[in-house]
Design an enzyme around this catalytic site. Structure first.
Site, PDB file in Angstrom:
ATOM      1  N   ILE A 115      18.626  49.889  -5.170  1.00  0.00           N
ATOM      2  CA  ILE A 115      19.265  49.885  -3.845  1.00  0.00           C
ATOM      3  C   ILE A 115      20.598  50.644  -3.844  1.00  0.00           C
ATOM      4  O   ILE A 115      21.149  50.919  -2.787  1.00  0.00           O
ATOM      5  CB  ILE A 115      19.478  48.450  -3.282  1.00  0.00           C
ATOM      6  CG1 ILE A 115      20.275  47.592  -4.266  1.00  0.00           C
ATOM      7  CG2 ILE A 115      18.162  47.801  -2.914  1.00  0.00           C
ATOM      8  CD1 ILE A 115      20.824  46.311  -3.632  1.00  0.00           C
ATOM      9  N   LYS A 124      28.110  37.656  -3.808  1.00  0.00           N
ATOM     10  CA  LYS A 124      27.333  37.440  -2.572  1.00  0.00           C
ATOM     11  C   LYS A 124      28.288  37.306  -1.373  1.00  0.00           C
ATOM     12  O   LYS A 124      28.018  37.833  -0.293  1.00  0.00           O
ATOM     13  CB  LYS A 124      26.450  36.192  -2.694  1.00  0.00           C
ATOM     14  CG  LYS A 124      25.322  36.292  -3.701  1.00  0.00           C
ATOM     15  CD  LYS A 124      24.265  37.329  -3.345  1.00  0.00           C
ATOM     16  CE  LYS A 124      23.392  36.946  -2.177  1.00  0.00           C
ATOM     17  NZ  LYS A 124      22.272  37.922  -1.992  1.00  0.00           N
ATOM     18  N   THR A 173      23.553  32.983   0.230  1.00  0.00           N
ATOM     19  CA  THR A 173      23.433  31.676  -0.421  1.00  0.00           C
ATOM     20  C   THR A 173      24.526  30.714   0.049  1.00  0.00           C
ATOM     21  O   THR A 173      25.640  31.146   0.389  1.00  0.00           O
ATOM     22  CB  THR A 173      23.543  31.859  -1.952  1.00  0.00           C
ATOM     23  OG1 THR A 173      23.753  30.597  -2.563  1.00  0.00           O
ATOM     24  CG2 THR A 173      24.716  32.755  -2.352  1.00  0.00           C
ATOM     25  N   ASP A 174      24.230  29.419  -0.013  1.00  0.00           N
ATOM     26  CA  ASP A 174      25.250  28.416   0.314  1.00  0.00           C
ATOM     27  C   ASP A 174      26.362  28.391  -0.737  1.00  0.00           C
ATOM     28  O   ASP A 174      27.434  27.832  -0.500  1.00  0.00           O
ATOM     29  CB  ASP A 174      24.621  27.021   0.479  1.00  0.00           C
ATOM     30  CG  ASP A 174      23.938  26.503  -0.772  1.00  0.00           C
ATOM     31  OD1 ASP A 174      23.805  27.261  -1.752  1.00  0.00           O
ATOM     32  OD2 ASP A 174      23.531  25.318  -0.781  1.00  0.00           O
ATOM     33  N   GLU A 175      26.105  29.030  -1.897  1.00  0.00           N
ATOM     34  CA  GLU A 175      27.122  29.005  -2.955  1.00  0.00           C
ATOM     35  C   GLU A 175      28.388  29.762  -2.558  1.00  0.00           C
ATOM     36  O   GLU A 175      29.434  29.588  -3.178  1.00  0.00           O
ATOM     37  CB  GLU A 175      26.550  29.559  -4.270  1.00  0.00           C
ATOM     38  CG  GLU A 175      25.428  28.689  -4.796  1.00  0.00           C
ATOM     39  CD  GLU A 175      24.940  29.082  -6.176  1.00  0.00           C
ATOM     40  OE1 GLU A 175      25.756  29.502  -7.005  1.00  0.00           O
ATOM     41  OE2 GLU A 175      23.731  28.954  -6.417  1.00  0.00           O
ATOM     42  N   PRO A 216      17.546  21.491 -21.808  1.00  0.00           N
ATOM     43  CA  PRO A 216      19.006  21.436 -21.774  1.00  0.00           C
ATOM     44  C   PRO A 216      19.510  21.029 -20.393  1.00  0.00           C
ATOM     45  O   PRO A 216      19.078  21.572 -19.384  1.00  0.00           O
ATOM     46  CB  PRO A 216      19.422  22.880 -22.084  1.00  0.00           C
ATOM     47  CG  PRO A 216      18.230  23.715 -21.769  1.00  0.00           C
ATOM     48  CD  PRO A 216      17.011  22.859 -21.824  1.00  0.00           C
ATOM     49  N   VAL A 217      20.406  20.039 -20.365  1.00  0.00           N
ATOM     50  CA  VAL A 217      20.961  19.580 -19.082  1.00  0.00           C
ATOM     51  C   VAL A 217      22.472  19.712 -19.153  1.00  0.00           C
ATOM     52  O   VAL A 217      23.121  19.156 -20.042  1.00  0.00           O
ATOM     53  CB  VAL A 217      20.582  18.092 -18.821  1.00  0.00           C
ATOM     54  CG1 VAL A 217      21.202  17.617 -17.517  1.00  0.00           C
ATOM     55  CG2 VAL A 217      19.084  17.927 -18.794  1.00  0.00           C
ATOM     56  N   TYR A 218      23.050  20.466 -18.207  1.00  0.00           N
ATOM     57  CA  TYR A 218      24.496  20.684 -18.216  1.00  0.00           C
ATOM     58  C   TYR A 218      25.257  19.396 -17.897  1.00  0.00           C
ATOM     59  O   TYR A 218      24.927  18.690 -16.927  1.00  0.00           O
ATOM     60  CB  TYR A 218      24.874  21.716 -17.157  1.00  0.00           C
ATOM     61  CG  TYR A 218      24.610  23.155 -17.549  1.00  0.00           C
ATOM     62  CD1 TYR A 218      25.052  23.655 -18.780  1.00  0.00           C
ATOM     63  CD2 TYR A 218      23.956  24.020 -16.681  1.00  0.00           C
ATOM     64  CE1 TYR A 218      24.836  24.980 -19.122  1.00  0.00           C
ATOM     65  CE2 TYR A 218      23.741  25.354 -17.025  1.00  0.00           C
ATOM     66  CZ  TYR A 218      24.185  25.820 -18.252  1.00  0.00           C
ATOM     67  OH  TYR A 218      23.977  27.128 -18.599  1.00  0.00           O
ATOM     68  N   TYR A 264      28.729  35.296  -9.515  1.00  0.00           N
ATOM     69  CA  TYR A 264      27.554  35.487  -8.643  1.00  0.00           C
ATOM     70  C   TYR A 264      27.911  35.199  -7.188  1.00  0.00           C
ATOM     71  O   TYR A 264      27.702  36.041  -6.301  1.00  0.00           O
ATOM     72  CB  TYR A 264      26.404  34.573  -9.092  1.00  0.00           C
ATOM     73  CG  TYR A 264      25.332  34.374  -8.022  1.00  0.00           C
ATOM     74  CD1 TYR A 264      24.511  35.435  -7.621  1.00  0.00           C
ATOM     75  CD2 TYR A 264      25.157  33.132  -7.392  1.00  0.00           C
ATOM     76  CE1 TYR A 264      23.542  35.264  -6.624  1.00  0.00           C
ATOM     77  CE2 TYR A 264      24.190  32.951  -6.402  1.00  0.00           C
ATOM     78  CZ  TYR A 264      23.391  34.028  -6.024  1.00  0.00           C
ATOM     79  OH  TYR A 264      22.447  33.860  -5.038  1.00  0.00           O
TER      80      TYR A 264
HETATM   81  P1  NAD Z   1      15.145  37.061  -8.038  1.00  0.00           P
HETATM   82  O1  NAD Z   1      16.156  37.223  -9.122  1.00  0.00           O
HETATM   83  O2  NAD Z   1      13.890  36.316  -8.309  1.00  0.00           O
HETATM   84  O3  NAD Z   1      14.713  38.501  -7.489  1.00  0.00           O
HETATM   85  C1  NAD Z   1      15.622  39.538  -7.284  1.00  0.00           C
HETATM   86  C2  NAD Z   1      14.811  40.820  -7.160  1.00  0.00           C
HETATM   87  O4  NAD Z   1      15.733  41.895  -6.904  1.00  0.00           O
HETATM   88  C3  NAD Z   1      14.040  41.189  -8.436  1.00  0.00           C
HETATM   89  O5  NAD Z   1      12.709  41.530  -8.099  1.00  0.00           O
HETATM   90  C4  NAD Z   1      14.790  42.376  -8.987  1.00  0.00           C
HETATM   91  O6  NAD Z   1      13.959  43.285  -9.687  1.00  0.00           O
HETATM   92  C5  NAD Z   1      15.364  42.991  -7.719  1.00  0.00           C
HETATM   93  N1  NAD Z   1      16.565  43.799  -7.970  1.00  0.00           N
HETATM   94  C6  NAD Z   1      17.650  43.476  -8.712  1.00  0.00           C
HETATM   95  N2  NAD Z   1      18.532  44.476  -8.718  1.00  0.00           N
HETATM   96  C7  NAD Z   1      18.012  45.460  -7.934  1.00  0.00           C
HETATM   97  C8  NAD Z   1      18.473  46.739  -7.533  1.00  0.00           C
HETATM   98  N3  NAD Z   1      19.648  47.226  -7.963  1.00  0.00           N
HETATM   99  N4  NAD Z   1      17.693  47.487  -6.727  1.00  0.00           N
HETATM  100  C9  NAD Z   1      16.490  47.014  -6.295  1.00  0.00           C
HETATM  101  N5  NAD Z   1      15.996  45.805  -6.656  1.00  0.00           N
HETATM  102  C10 NAD Z   1      16.756  45.036  -7.463  1.00  0.00           C
HETATM  103  O7  NAD Z   1      15.940  36.439  -6.818  1.00  0.00           O
HETATM  104  P2  NAD Z   1      15.456  35.374  -5.735  1.00  0.00           P
HETATM  105  O8  NAD Z   1      15.620  34.030  -6.299  1.00  0.00           O
HETATM  106  O9  NAD Z   1      14.162  35.800  -5.190  1.00  0.00           O
HETATM  107  O10 NAD Z   1      16.600  35.577  -4.643  1.00  0.00           O
HETATM  108  C11 NAD Z   1      16.449  36.519  -3.590  1.00  0.00           C
HETATM  109  C12 NAD Z   1      17.709  36.525  -2.750  1.00  0.00           C
HETATM  110  O11 NAD Z   1      17.957  35.219  -2.242  1.00  0.00           O
HETATM  111  C13 NAD Z   1      18.964  36.931  -3.520  1.00  0.00           C
HETATM  112  O12 NAD Z   1      19.747  37.760  -2.706  1.00  0.00           O
HETATM  113  C14 NAD Z   1      19.670  35.615  -3.803  1.00  0.00           C
HETATM  114  O13 NAD Z   1      21.064  35.786  -3.882  1.00  0.00           O
HETATM  115  C15 NAD Z   1      19.273  34.799  -2.584  1.00  0.00           C
HETATM  116  N6  NAD Z   1      19.243  33.339  -2.827  1.00  0.00           N
HETATM  117  C16 NAD Z   1      18.391  32.811  -3.758  1.00  0.00           C
HETATM  118  C17 NAD Z   1      18.362  31.432  -3.946  1.00  0.00           C
HETATM  119  C18 NAD Z   1      17.418  30.784  -4.928  1.00  0.00           C
HETATM  120  O14 NAD Z   1      17.451  29.556  -5.054  1.00  0.00           O
HETATM  121  N7  NAD Z   1      16.559  31.518  -5.609  1.00  0.00           N
HETATM  122  C19 NAD Z   1      19.224  30.596  -3.220  1.00  0.00           C
HETATM  123  C20 NAD Z   1      20.086  31.174  -2.301  1.00  0.00           C
HETATM  124  C21 NAD Z   1      20.068  32.552  -2.098  1.00  0.00           C
END
Ligand code: NAD
Length: 344
Positions: free
Chosen positions: A59, A167, A138-140, A218-220, A163
């Site tokens: 991206i 975000k 994310t809510d974080e 492992p549990v933090y 992280y």
């Molecule tokens: P994930 O880590 O499973 O997937 C991320 C994807 O992005 C991967 O397929 C990776 O190959 C791709 N990627 C990484 N860098 C890239 C780049 N430079 N160019 C193109 N593709 C790239 O993540 P997820 O858990 O599916 O999360 C998706 C989104 O949701 C993220 O933005 C994350 O911050 C947000 N989110 C996730 C959660 C959760 O619980 N998983 C919670 C809140 C928000």
């Protein structure tokens, strides 16, 4: 409609692409770099669909982004691509800034340029209705809560990990592009997702995978950190609601109404798999570990009528069952990820 989904080979993105293709007649272009977290196996059942196109790429690559917008006449972006694991961000923050902040800005710029030329209405003053940029966040970004209260869309941003800081920075850029250039953007902020196709470094799939192999879990710290769990299918339907009916320039929080202590979740999984709690191994707490997250769904439920439909017990049972039936997926994902990591 032609939609660019970024990060669609990851956990939530792959679930979302399948959800959207089965529900709508849209064309989806999936741009994914296939880092350790991306896996094309997640999309095996739709890879030959005519309305689905996969492009391997970054991206941050502006030439590629511009080429894709022109080639597919992109009307909407749903932006999942990110480095997403907090532990990794503590060890190596830089790639989080690169992908999550600069990558988001490259996407915003490309959308801004392309849509300004191709997607203004006949008066050339506003974007056409279906033109949209959805930032999946994310809510974080809100930091941590005490024992009481909930994150609302008005809660101040107070990210604690590299992280969540990356975000939050990306969210602020999205907001700025809306305020400055009127780019039609919406931000969603969800709680912890769980469900099929999640890479086994995150809590729930990690615990399942360790337990199935009779390995220590492992549990933090004391394991009493509270998380609100959102089943991935519910998250997909929430993004669908926001995408079609959300108001431009707004933020929508998305939670599962499932607040659980981590240790409770771990014990549920062990019990379901008939494994001993002796596998639990308390380890030193993570640096800056947020104690509690909880989301108020009031805005999305009152404005868009969305509510989660899976209880935690149902969602978690379905998830464990999926991992039991797809042990090969876990093994191949880990081995691919090892190969990818060795390249860097
Ligand atoms: P994930 O880590 O499973 O997937 C991320 C994807 O992005 C991967 O397929 C990776 O190959 C791709 N990627 C990484 N860098 C890239 C780049 N430079 N160019 C193109 N593709 C790239 O993540 P997820 O858990 O599916 O999360 C998706 C989104 O949701 C993220 O933005 C994350 O911050 C947000 N989110 C996730 C959660 C959760 O619980 N998983 C919670 C809140 C928000």
């Amino acid at each position: 409609m032609n939609i660019l989904v970024t990060g669609g080979a990851g956990f939530i993105g792959s679930n979302f692409i399948k959800y959207m293709l089965s529900k709508y007649d849209y064309t989806i272009v999936n741009l994914d770099l296939l880092t350790y977290a991306g896996n094309l196996q997640n999309l095996k059942d739709i890879e030959h669909e005519e309305r689905y196109h996969f492009v391997k790429g970054d991206i941050c690559d502006r030439d590629l982004l511009s080429k894709l917008f022109h080639q597919y006449d992109i009307q909407a972006v749903i932006h999942f691509a990110a480095e997403s694991h907090v532990d990794r961000s503590i060890d190596e923050p830089e790639v989080f800034l690169k992908t999550n902040v600069f990558g988001t800005q490259a996407l915003l710029d490309t959308a801004k340029h392309y849509w300004k030329v191709h997607k203004l209405d006949k008066y050339c003053t506003e974007y056409k209705d279906d033109v949209k940029f959805i930032q999946i966040s994310t809510d974080e970004v809100y930091g941590a809560l005490g024992k009481e209260g909930y994150f609302t869309e008005k809660t101040n941003l107070s990210p604690n990990s590299p992280y969540s800081a990356s975000k939050a920075s990306a969210d602020l850029m999205v907001r700025a592009y809306y305020e400055t250039y009127k780019l039609p953007a919406v931000i969603t902020r969800c709680s912890n997702n769980y469900g099929p196709y999640q890479y086994p470094e995150k809590l729930i799939p990690l615990v399942i995978s360790q337990a199935l192999n009779n390995l220590p879990i492992p549990v933090y710290g004391d394991g009493k950190q509270v998380r609100d769990w959102l089943y991935v299918e519910d998250h997909c339907s929430a993004i669908d609601s926001v995408f079609h009916n959300g108001r431009i320039g707004e933020v929508y929080n998305i939670g599962g109404n499932n607040e659980k202590e981590n240790i409770e979740t771990i014990k549920f999984i062990l019990n379901y798999l008939n494994k001993s709690e002796d596998l639990i191994e308390f380890v030193e707490d993570r640096l800056g570990h947020d104690r509690r997250y909880a989301i108020a769904n009031t805005k999305i439920s009152e404005e868009l009528g969305w509510v989660p439909s899976n209880t935690f017990n149902d969602g978690l049972s379905k998830t464990i069952q999926w991992y039991l039936e797809n042990r090969k997926w876990t093994m191949s994902h880990i081995s691919n990820a090892n190969k990818t990591s060795k390249k860097h």
